[in-house]
Design a protein around this motif. Sequence first.
Motif, mmCIF file in Angstrom:
data_model
loop_
_atom_site.group_PDB
_atom_site.id
_atom_site.type_symbol
_atom_site.label_atom_id
_atom_site.label_comp_id
_atom_site.label_asym_id
_atom_site.label_seq_id
_atom_site.Cartn_x
_atom_site.Cartn_y
_atom_site.Cartn_z
ATOM 1 N N THR A 304 39.747 26.301 35.587
ATOM 2 C CA THR A 304 39.476 27.485 36.391
ATOM 3 C C THR A 304 40.684 27.923 37.217
ATOM 4 O O THR A 304 40.963 29.111 37.335
ATOM 5 N N HIS A 334 31.997 30.111 39.705
ATOM 6 C CA HIS A 334 33.370 30.592 39.540
ATOM 7 C C HIS A 334 33.751 31.525 40.676
ATOM 8 O O HIS A 334 34.850 31.453 41.217
ATOM 9 N N ASP A 398 34.801 32.106 29.725
ATOM 10 C CA ASP A 398 34.531 30.689 29.936
ATOM 11 C C ASP A 398 33.472 30.250 28.936
ATOM 12 O O ASP A 398 32.577 31.016 28.604
HETATM 13 MG MG MG Z 1 34.704 25.252 33.861
#
Ligand code: MG
Length: 697
Positions: A304, A334, A398
């Motif tokens: 990330t 996130h 993702d």
């Molecule tokens: Mg991840």
Amino acid sequence: MSILTAMRPESLFPLFAAISTLKGVGPRVAPLVERLAGPIVRDVLFTAPQSLIRRTATTAALAQDGQVQTFVVTIDAHLPPQRSGQPWRIRGWDDTGFVTLVWFKGHGPHLERQHPVGARRAVSGKVERFGSEIQVAHPDYMLEAERIDEIPAIEPVYPATAGLPSRTFRKFALEALSRAQPLPEWQDAAWMARESLPPWREAFERLHGPEGEIDLSPMSAARRRLAYDELLAHQLALAQRKAGKRAQPGPRIVSGPLAEAAEKALPFRLTGAQVRALSEVRGDLAHGERMSRLLQGDVGSGKTVVAMLAMADAAGAGFQSALMAPTEILARQHYETLAPPLEAQGLAVVLLTGRDKGGARAAKLQKLADGSAAVAVGTHALFQDDVAFKSLALTIIDEQHRFGVNERRRLQEKGEGVHLLAMSATPIPRTLELTVFGDLDVSRIDEKPPGRTPVATRAAPTPRVPEIVDRLRSAIEGGAQAFWICPLVSESEKVDLRAAEDRAADLRKVLGSRVGLVHGQMPAAEKDAVMQAFVDGEVGVLVATTVVEVGVNVPNASIMVIEHADRFGLAQLHQLRGRVGRGMRESSCVLLYDPPLSEVAQQRLDILRRSDDGFEIAEKDLELRGGGDPLGLKQSGFPAYRLADPVAHRDLIAVAADDARLILARDPALASPRGEAVRTLQALFDWKPASGLNDAG
Ligand code: MG
Ligand code: ADP
């Protein structure tokens, strides 16, 4: 019509005819052949036998029980059934004794006509011996004695389906073979000679006419030749697609002070692997060509932050970026990770999910449309039609395999030449990477951030569950949290679901109300609510089918119990385990199995106990398990090969990739004689990727 179809050389026409052009493939059989092989003659040619039958010639005296053998007999008598339910029998004899041929169900009069008393017949089938009595039920062959040569001594066995016996399919396969013409050689002659590989046509002759078990092995020269053809065709397609994408311009993004400041503000320093990955991403972004890069790294490896710094780069250059996650809860996580460091640099970050409605949503859309928000984080909500960006230049996906090709594309089409960074936590062994992601550039984060405690992993038989629950209770009372995975293992989702519900009920008896349950059939909102309660610590034990989100970060969770662990792929077990061991607590993982454990299963679980490296685990798993889909590769966009076995032939994959690059570098238009042959190869396979990233952007 694709370009390839348009360019198909005439020599391939017979192979691209419909299966119905094969003798004997009528309207009844065609659907069966299509299901087994495919719609065209080529597909029948490409269908390999799985085993073979050896027929030995014998006599009544020497016949062996259980063997498939061939006799020459003279018909002595027809013995019709005495009672209903009894079979029709024909007795035959040779110089050494009698052989009884047996048919169940009404063939009688027909048999009498075909095989009158006194006729000599070559008969072949599986021998059953009852004392001195020799019997063959439903002989495979029963021909006039002179035609004995038509009974093959070695007969390949094809995967049979109901209504389509192997022998029938074999006829089709041989006819398909007869339609295959020798083609100009596309392989490098020196390499072929070095590897002692036969020409294409000959390899197929051997495939359908094996002379022994060795010919069925993926290691046989013919099989390797055909596997290599398929791998080369695929790698050529990937290399061409990659070159095509490279040729598209993308916004030039050069890293600047903004990202530098964001990095400085992080509470940790990047690992070496993160630095490497980031510099590869930056190399792409600055290049002026559209980036297509996959960022691979174990759960918890820190993907990330790499994405975040790339987004900071984009923002610093005046562009917007979007990060899309497969679930709302992941998107929110996130957002919570990305927003503070980016906002500290004066950037506005918007979280957009299905939950946003009405005025609040309109306000967010406005910020994306007018460019006042530099970064969007969200779910599928991001690619909806009414979402517009002022200057989208970078999309980050993702858990990329959880999105369809079109979903990724719809997001990318919201800008010009948008760069793609896909992230995946599915460890694909290096040897297979080329086949899955051959048209992408790959960065690997193969190093974990410091300070992780290894997860103590052990296997335990299911009968020890009460003991485990006992220990779980004291851990929960001490403030720990646990995942308890009840995977889908049976054919029936209902049965599996019940198993998870039962487990949750059992645990509630001991642990009270702090047990939550999530499963695939729950409405998304309900699932998210339970997950959130777990993240917030209200739920102590989360019972889940495997739907539990791979990326969810619950640092306080330190215990992972996985039922039926012996039925999982190691890579998947490793991913599940990766959800614990993220916080301060000592973490443990219990792999429950139903005893007895096979030796291979034992070895597999041992690998997990010993290793914590997803790539290493995946590679080992591959070695241990051999064929099939050990890593759940299909869901990762793995191609469905017809002739190549990605495990047995994995040494050929890298060779094919190199070869493809070389061929295209020397002769990009494939205009040389070898190039022309290579085009025939491509047309033969007419490669279409099954799914996966291969089609994205
Ligand atoms: Mg991840
Ligand atoms: P994943 O690769 O699974 O997406 P994340 O990006 O969620 O992993 O990172 C997992 C955790 O590790 C996060 O809490 C993140 O803040 C932390 N982290 C990432 N990089 C580092 C680092 N270099 N040093 C220490 N912690 C890090």
